[in-house]
Design an enzyme around this catalytic site. Structure first.
Site, short mmCIF file in Angstrom:
data_model
loop_
_atom_site.label_atom_id
_atom_site.label_comp_id
_atom_site.label_asym_id
_atom_site.label_seq_id
_atom_site.Cartn_x
_atom_site.Cartn_y
_atom_site.Cartn_z
N GLU A 1 14.47 4.08 14.26
CA GLU A 1 14.21 3.78 15.64
C GLU A 1 15.68 3.61 16.50
O GLU A 1 15.47 4.04 17.83
CB GLU A 1 13.97 2.02 15.47
N LYS B 1 21.83 -12.37 3.82
CA LYS B 1 20.85 -12.31 2.88
C LYS B 1 20.44 -11.14 2.63
O LYS B 1 20.00 -10.21 1.61
CB LYS B 1 19.67 -13.46 2.88
N LEU C 1 9.37 4.56 -1.00
CA LEU C 1 9.68 3.99 -2.29
C LEU C 1 8.39 3.09 -2.90
O LEU C 1 8.18 3.20 -4.19
CB LEU C 1 10.70 2.90 -2.32
N ARG D 1 -1.11 -0.43 4.87
CA ARG D 1 -1.18 1.05 4.31
C ARG D 1 -2.37 1.39 3.74
O ARG D 1 -3.17 2.67 3.98
CB ARG D 1 0.08 1.29 3.15
N SER E 1 7.14 9.14 9.46
CA SER E 1 8.54 9.24 9.32
C SER E 1 8.80 9.83 8.06
O SER E 1 9.71 10.65 7.95
CB SER E 1 9.37 8.15 9.45
N HIS E 2 7.85 9.82 6.82
CA HIS E 2 8.13 10.38 5.65
C HIS E 2 7.05 11.32 5.24
O HIS E 2 6.90 12.11 4.24
CB HIS E 2 8.23 9.20 4.37
#
Lengths: 337, 337
Positions: B192, B234, B127, B312, B50-51
């Site tokens: 999504e 939260k 990030l 990853r 996606s990035h």
């Protein structure tokens, strides 16, 4: 000593004195007793009863059994300009935090940001109150504290991190806090599961896992297993972030190796805390205050929503005016502790 | 230019060159194109598609419509010893982060902790890669980035904060990262829900609310409403913490006022980032490395559990050896962008 037995509604000054006297009788130094008693007062003031007078008999027990060293003299070091490191010396967390607090504020104000870690420590009560104290000093505060392990990694079954809360205190620029976030990594407080277990009641789905890692609604099985993290793997991630700051960065004991915060066994837990304080003017080019005002209004102005910390603030207004109701049996336990 | 059309399996060097060329054609400076292309390579390397290359046509569109200023020259200030402030000047986030990065590392190493804020910025890609870069420099990194609002306060219905991730990079003491946490505040990625809407499929319960604040499984209604936070209130608290650091502390635009990260409308979003770097030796009394090793093993050694960041890392090993498969239509869109 006053005749506490006749009182069931106590003013906050009396709450604080009651806690202080009990802690001193159990062996805390004047300084430690005063510091912990202030936190007891703040918890009762904000109606966080689990950390208020209810905890005083546990503190007293822990002083007497050696889980907390009542006469500990915390040591403050300043190894770098923005770094404060405090050794709590197996004493209460509160006087150790007090000992380093002015250095933290001074360092953050001068440098832009500073951190204070505390090791050889104990549970620090309501974490949000420490965040609020940093906000009251005009700085942005981000706080972490670890606890004995109760949450397993997502997909695993052995607890690795505790309910590990983080807290954020956002200054209002006028000596107070605009908002305070204070949230644990678990879906529900462990005290709620312990209560259900004592009462023989089932717990809700999504609260806990049994020792095999399977979801359970049996409170006893949950206590032998692990707590569910809030939001699945993201709750574990939040707890792990806290563990990295409060335990690893503090050089404190990991939650998986710490003795319990309840009961007399296991010696000092030697858990830790980390407090980050930020001077907001330099990093924001002076824009921080206006942004916070705008952000807070966008939350508080919505029907049904509330600004984090507002429930505590409302309780505070009530208890400061009316005092708090203390059950007779709790009063007796504190007086006899 | 190479004949990309013949390739559907690209090595990572080719991925980076493809992205860099497209960004330069769309008006990015050499420096900005190189910086963003490195992030595209890193995303494809870790299989965060996606990035990765999928985003390059969007970057190119945003350069051409003025949502991103391709020739922006970021300005770095150091208002206090531990504070770095970068004005991205409506350009990409990546070159602005690059511009201040060495100052951040130098400040944190000398002072114990330092923070860098970026304003007049744009989305910063993955990030976690910025957190990992801080860890690669031997420091503990905590990172925040804000995004256009999509999550309402718990109990409210108007979005106030974005999917607002935080990321933590934990150094391994040998030039790499032991673990990387990178998690958004929402229950599910917004992409999504957008995918389901395009395909006319329902979304799962617990993912989103409609415009009235009621839970919905209708993807179109969800896009007109708000995203559910992970773990209820939260998750909103986590997103709000990020907003305080990435927007308010950076003096950047609040998510509720920012233009979208998708589509050509609204001008520069001017969102922000905040990066905190910590030298771990002073604050931990030298204990940090051993604690992290112990903590990481307690997670990684459990059946069914995984260390955050390990998926990853596994993808990285595969793509560095075998390259990545790029759909022909995406290749054509990039080449023609």
């Amino acid at each position: 000593m006053k005749e506490w037995l006749m009182n069931e509604i106590l003013g906050l000054d009396d709450v604080e004195a009651l806690a202080r006297d009990a802690l001193k009788r159990a062996g805390a130094s004047d300084r430690a007793a005063a510091s912990v008693a202030r936190s007891t007062r703040a918890a009762e003031r904000d109606s966080i009863r689990s950390h208020g007078l209810m905890y005083v008999p546990i503190y007293a027990e822990h002083l007497r059994c050696g889980k907390v060293e009542g006469l500990a003299e915390p040591e403050v070091h300043r190894p770098k300009p923005s770094a404060v490191r405090v050794d709590a010396k197996d004493g209460f967390a509160h006087p150790a935090i007090d000992a380093g607090f002015d250095s933290l504020i001074e360092a953050a104000t001068a440098q832009g940001i500073a951190a204070m870690t505390v090791h050889n420590s104990y549970n620090c009560g309501v974490l949000g109150h420490h965040a609020e104290r940093i906000a009251d000093a005009g700085l942005l505060g981000l706080c972490f504290t670890n606890a004995p392990a109760s949450i397993a990694p997502w997909g695993g079954k052995t607890p690795v991190v505790g309910t590990n809360p983080f807290a954020l205190g956002v200054p209002d620029g006028a000596g107070g806090a605009t908002l305070v976030i204070d949230q644990s990594a678990s879906a529900i407080a462990k005290s709620e599961i312990m209560l259900r277990a004592r009462e023989g009641r089932a717990i809700e789905e999504g609260w806990a896992f049994d020792a095999t890692g399977a979801p359970t609604t049996d409170a006893e099985a949950a206590l032998k297993g692990s707590m569910a993290p809030a939001g699945g793997y993201k709750g574990f991630g939040a707890g792990l972030m806290v563990e990295v700051f409060a335990a690893a960065l503090a050089g404190a004991t990991l939650g998986k190796d710490a003795s319990p915060f309840s009961g007399p066994l296991g010696g000092p837990p030697r858990t830790g805390q980390c407090f980050i304080a930020v001077e907001t003017g330099a990093l924001s080019g002076g824009a921080f205050g206006a942004r916070i005002e705008d952000l807070a209004a966008a939350i508080a102005d919505q029907d049904g929503a509330r600004l984090p910390g507002s429930t505590r603030a409302a309780a505070r207004a009530r208890t400061e005016a009316d005092g708090v109701i203390v059950p007779q049996d709790l009063l007796e336990r504190i007086i006899n502790s």
